[in-house]
Design an enzyme around this catalytic site. Structure first.
Site, PDB file in Angstrom:
ATOM      1  N   THR A 136       0.817  -1.223   0.000  1.00 15.01           N
ATOM      2  CA  THR A 136       0.000   0.000   0.000  1.00 15.01           C
ATOM      3  C   THR A 136       0.851   1.272   0.000  1.00 15.01           C
ATOM      4  OG1 THR A 136      -0.058  -0.146   2.399  1.00 15.01           O
ATOM      5  CG2 THR A 136      -1.933  -1.075   1.213  1.00 15.01           C
ATOM      6  N   GLY A 137       2.179   1.128   0.060  1.00 12.37           N
ATOM      7  CA  GLY A 137       3.056   2.301   0.101  1.00 12.37           C
ATOM      8  C   GLY A 137       3.441   2.779  -1.294  1.00 12.37           C
ATOM      9  N   VAL A 155       6.433   2.752  -2.872  1.00 16.23           N
ATOM     10  CA  VAL A 155       7.268   1.806  -3.630  1.00 16.23           C
ATOM     11  C   VAL A 155       6.457   0.549  -3.950  1.00 16.23           C
ATOM     12  CG1 VAL A 155       9.357   0.397  -3.574  1.00 16.23           C
ATOM     13  CG2 VAL A 155       9.409   2.711  -2.626  1.00 16.23           C
ATOM     14  N   CYS A 185      17.944   5.297  -3.028  1.00 13.25           N
ATOM     15  CA  CYS A 185      17.431   5.849  -4.290  1.00 13.25           C
ATOM     16  C   CYS A 185      18.390   6.825  -4.980  1.00 13.25           C
ATOM     17  CB  CYS A 185      16.078   6.506  -4.057  1.00 13.25           C
ATOM     18  SG  CYS A 185      15.956   7.350  -2.493  1.00 13.25           S
ATOM     19  N   LYS A 206      24.921   6.738   3.509  1.00 18.54           N
ATOM     20  CA  LYS A 206      24.446   5.670   2.616  1.00 18.54           C
ATOM     21  C   LYS A 206      25.058   5.836   1.219  1.00 18.54           C
ATOM     22  CE  LYS A 206      19.850   5.454   4.619  1.00 18.54           C
ATOM     23  NZ  LYS A 206      18.448   5.811   4.357  1.00 18.54           N
ATOM     24  N   HIS A 259      14.889  12.596  -7.926  1.00 21.27           N
ATOM     25  CA  HIS A 259      16.096  13.010  -7.196  1.00 21.27           C
ATOM     26  C   HIS A 259      17.137  13.526  -8.202  1.00 21.27           C
ATOM     27  CE1 HIS A 259      14.378  11.468  -3.644  1.00 21.27           C
ATOM     28  NE2 HIS A 259      15.156  10.438  -3.392  1.00 21.27           N
ATOM     29  N   ASN A 273      12.936   8.493  -8.127  1.00 25.77           N
ATOM     30  CA  ASN A 273      13.333   7.761  -6.918  1.00 25.77           C
ATOM     31  C   ASN A 273      12.451   6.558  -6.631  1.00 25.77           C
ATOM     32  OD1 ASN A 273      11.836  10.373  -6.459  1.00 25.77           O
ATOM     33  ND2 ASN A 273      11.340   9.357  -4.544  1.00 25.77           N
TER      34      ASN A 273
HETATM   35  N1  LIG Z   1      10.155   6.355  -1.350  1.00 28.03           N
HETATM   36  C1  LIG Z   1      11.308   6.169  -1.990  1.00 28.03           C
HETATM   37  O1  LIG Z   1      11.720   6.949  -2.892  1.00 28.03           O
HETATM   38  C2  LIG Z   1      12.184   4.987  -1.633  1.00 28.03           C
HETATM   39  C3  LIG Z   1      13.244   4.693  -2.462  1.00 28.03           C
HETATM   40  C4  LIG Z   1      14.092   3.625  -2.144  1.00 28.03           C
HETATM   41  C5  LIG Z   1      13.839   2.876  -1.016  1.00 28.03           C
HETATM   42  N2  LIG Z   1      12.786   3.189  -0.211  1.00 28.03           N
HETATM   43  C6  LIG Z   1      12.568   2.353   0.971  1.00 28.03           C
HETATM   44  O2  LIG Z   1      11.455   1.506   0.701  1.00 28.03           O
HETATM   45  C7  LIG Z   1      10.738   1.265   1.915  1.00 28.03           C
HETATM   46  C8  LIG Z   1       9.278   1.694   1.698  1.00 28.03           C
HETATM   47  O3  LIG Z   1       9.245   3.060   1.375  1.00 28.03           O
HETATM   48  P1  LIG Z   1       7.905   3.795   0.863  1.00 28.03           P
HETATM   49  O4  LIG Z   1       8.354   5.137   0.428  1.00 28.03           O
HETATM   50  O5  LIG Z   1       7.154   2.928  -0.066  1.00 28.03           O
HETATM   51  O6  LIG Z   1       7.095   3.939   2.257  1.00 28.03           O
HETATM   52  P2  LIG Z   1       5.537   4.286   2.493  1.00 28.03           P
HETATM   53  O7  LIG Z   1       4.928   4.904   1.300  1.00 28.03           O
HETATM   54  O8  LIG Z   1       5.503   5.036   3.770  1.00 28.03           O
HETATM   55  O9  LIG Z   1       4.872   2.839   2.722  1.00 28.03           O
HETATM   56  C9  LIG Z   1       5.167   2.080   3.871  1.00 28.03           C
HETATM   57  C10 LIG Z   1       4.520   0.707   3.797  1.00 28.03           C
HETATM   58  O10 LIG Z   1       4.842   0.011   5.012  1.00 28.03           O
HETATM   59  C11 LIG Z   1       3.633  -0.580   5.530  1.00 28.03           C
HETATM   60  N3  LIG Z   1       3.726  -0.735   6.972  1.00 28.03           N
HETATM   61  C12 LIG Z   1       3.747   0.241   7.913  1.00 28.03           C
HETATM   62  N4  LIG Z   1       3.790  -0.297   9.155  1.00 28.03           N
HETATM   63  C13 LIG Z   1       3.791  -1.652   8.985  1.00 28.03           C
HETATM   64  C14 LIG Z   1       3.802  -2.767   9.860  1.00 28.03           C
HETATM   65  N5  LIG Z   1       3.797  -2.603  11.187  1.00 28.03           N
HETATM   66  N6  LIG Z   1       3.788  -4.008   9.333  1.00 28.03           N
HETATM   67  C15 LIG Z   1       3.754  -4.197   8.009  1.00 28.03           C
HETATM   68  N7  LIG Z   1       3.715  -3.182   7.107  1.00 28.03           N
HETATM   69  C16 LIG Z   1       3.743  -1.926   7.595  1.00 28.03           C
HETATM   70  C17 LIG Z   1       2.551   0.406   5.139  1.00 28.03           C
HETATM   71  O11 LIG Z   1       1.299  -0.252   5.232  1.00 28.03           O
HETATM   72  P3  LIG Z   1      -0.052   0.529   5.671  1.00 28.03           P
HETATM   73  O12 LIG Z   1      -0.559   1.231   4.435  1.00 28.03           O
HETATM   74  O13 LIG Z   1      -0.960  -0.583   6.097  1.00 28.03           O
HETATM   75  O14 LIG Z   1       0.317   1.473   6.770  1.00 28.03           O
HETATM   76  C18 LIG Z   1       2.982   0.725   3.691  1.00 28.03           C
HETATM   77  O15 LIG Z   1       2.560  -0.282   2.820  1.00 28.03           O
HETATM   78  C19 LIG Z   1      11.490   2.037   3.020  1.00 28.03           C
HETATM   79  O16 LIG Z   1      12.445   1.199   3.629  1.00 28.03           O
HETATM   80  C20 LIG Z   1      12.195   3.121   2.230  1.00 28.03           C
HETATM   81  O17 LIG Z   1      13.346   3.594   2.895  1.00 28.03           O
HETATM   82  C21 LIG Z   1      11.932   4.211  -0.503  1.00 28.03           C
END
Ligand SMILES: NC(=O)c1ccc[n+]([C@@H]2O[C@H](COP(=O)([O-])OP(=O)(O)OC[C@H]3O[C@@H](n4cnc5c(N)ncnc54)[C@H](OP(=O)(O)O)[C@@H]3O)[C@@H](O)[C@H]2O)c1
Length: 350
Positions: free
Chosen positions: A9-10, A12, A125, A214, A243, A318
């Site tokens: 649901t996030g 990524v 990223c 990083k 980015h 990113n």
């Molecule tokens: N955003 C970027 O540009 C990017 C790039 C490279 C790497 N990353 C890495 O990728 C990862 C995800 O990033 P994102 O940007 O996609 O984050 P995000 O949009 O905040 O999404 C977070 C996800 O984690 C889930 N979650 C939260 N609490 C949880 C729990 N207790 N148990 C299981 N699932 C849980 C959320 O589910 P709910 O909807 O149910 O809360 C949601 O699906 C992070 O480690 C981030 O550092 C991100």
């Protein structure tokens, strides 16, 4: 083939859903997030389960798992997924510097994901596009010192900060317009809208933030240059996605602009913009070419004396190249992708 996404649901996770449909269109999907819910995506509705259900004794196994969760949840679920028989690609910081876990950029070092590998770490990223630009230069000319200044989009922080940024931007600029105020006095200097903010989280005794560390440490590991002289300063800028990195490069051997352009243009997943003025090389341009690193603005550093010091710009989406696309390309080393853009190239000899 059964594929699961943790964090579906996030931001990524949503990109992964789109790309999996292109790479493995017939795969069975299992989606997980913090709790049971339904997810609307691309005109379909998906059932999402609580990730904690994977800890039950009867949790189903599968072939491939993408984990797009914060660090502590990755640490909790990745070992369990491996135990359940999945090959796992983790997008968090948790395993990146673990010497037992390969840190892979498709097009640079994907030979590290072998048939025996069960867990791969996906880099940060900013590191992915940077190393895609550096690798062809390393191979042809060798690398001396590298200096990077990054301008990073708000979506890098996840869905909740991105939504808050969009809401606060609309509200803040509306307030300015209503009051006839143009300089930003009515915006909050601690928030993202209309601002540039140091990416200073988890600054340690070195004075550098975790984002800066990083970029440095991951680049050394991926390029297999543990002594690489590289330093970085990172900021967040008020754009939703894309980015942007300005890079100062020192080569071991001098070269002219034509030779360097040729090397960059031949790099896998690099879209090279010729010319020094950077026309078309913007942060938001990455959102229109989501699966490539945009590289250009190549020009000699004004301090150069022997063809070894150059400046260039690297930009990438990113959420896609910087996250989901790289993960899918890594997985294509094990499970060939239907879409050739999501597969891996044969690596050139260094
Ligand atoms: N955003 C970027 O540009 C990017 C790039 C490279 C790497 N990353 C890495 O990728 C990862 C995800 O990033 P994102 O940007 O996609 O984050 P995000 O949009 O905040 O999404 C977070 C996800 O984690 C889930 N979650 C939260 N609490 C949880 C729990 N207790 N148990 C299981 N699932 C849980 C959320 O589910 P709910 O909807 O149910 O809360 C949601 O699906 C992070 O480690 C981030 O550092 C991100």
């Amino acid at each position: 083939m059964r594929i699961c996404i943790l964090g579906a649901t996030g931001l990524v996770g949503s990109e992964l859903l789109t790309l999996i449909a292109r790479a493995w269109p017939t795969a069975e999907l299992a989606l997980y997030a913090s709790r049971d819910q339904t997810l609307a995506h691309g005109g379909d509705t998906h059932e999402v389960q609580a990730a904690s259900s994977l800890e039950r004794g009867d949790a189903p196994g599968g072939d491939l798992a993408f984990v797009a969760l914060d660090d502590q949840y990755s640490a909790r679920y990745c070992p369990r997924l491996v135990e359940l028989g999945y090959r796992v690609i983790d997008k968090s910081n948790t395993y990146r510097m673990n010497p037992e876990v390969p840190l892979v950029v498709a097009g640079v070092n994907h030979h590290r994901a072998t048939s025996a590998t069960k867990l791969v770490a996906n880099p940060n990223c900013t590191t992915i596009p940077l190393t895609l630009a550096l690798e062809p230069l390393r191979a042809r000319f060798g690398l001396g010192e590298i200096t990077v200044s990054s301008y990073q989009a708000i979506s890098g922080a996840g869905l909740a900060p991105l939504s808050r940024f969009v809401d606060m931007t609309v509200e803040g600029f509306t307030r300015m317009q209503t009051a006839g105020e143009l300089w930003g006095e009515l915006l909050d200097p601690a928030e993202y809208p209309g601002n540039v903010v140091p990416h200073s989280g988890k600054t340690d005794d070195s004075g550098f933030s975790s984002e800066e560390r990083k970029l440095v440490n991951e680049s050394r590991k991926i390029l297999e240059l543990p002594e690489l002289g590289i330093s970085a300063q990172c900021c967040r800028v008020p754009v939703p996605a894309g980015h942007y990195e300005n890079v100062w490069i020192e080569l071991e051997r001098g070269a002219d602009a034509e030779e360097i352009s040729e090397a960059l243009a031949s790099g896998p997943f690099v879209h090279y913009h010729p010319g020094a003025d950077g026309a078309g090389l913007t942060a938001l341009a990455t959102v229109h070419r989501r699966d490539h690193a945009l590289v250009g603005r190549l020009r000699k550093d004004n301090r150069d004396t022997d063809g070894r010091r150059w400046c260039l710009t690297v930009a990438a989406d990113n959420l896609r190249l910087g996250a989901a696309t790289n993960a899918v390309r890594i997985a294509s080393a094990w499970f060939p992708a239907s879409d050739p853009l999501l597969g891996i190239p044969s690596l050139r000899q260094a």
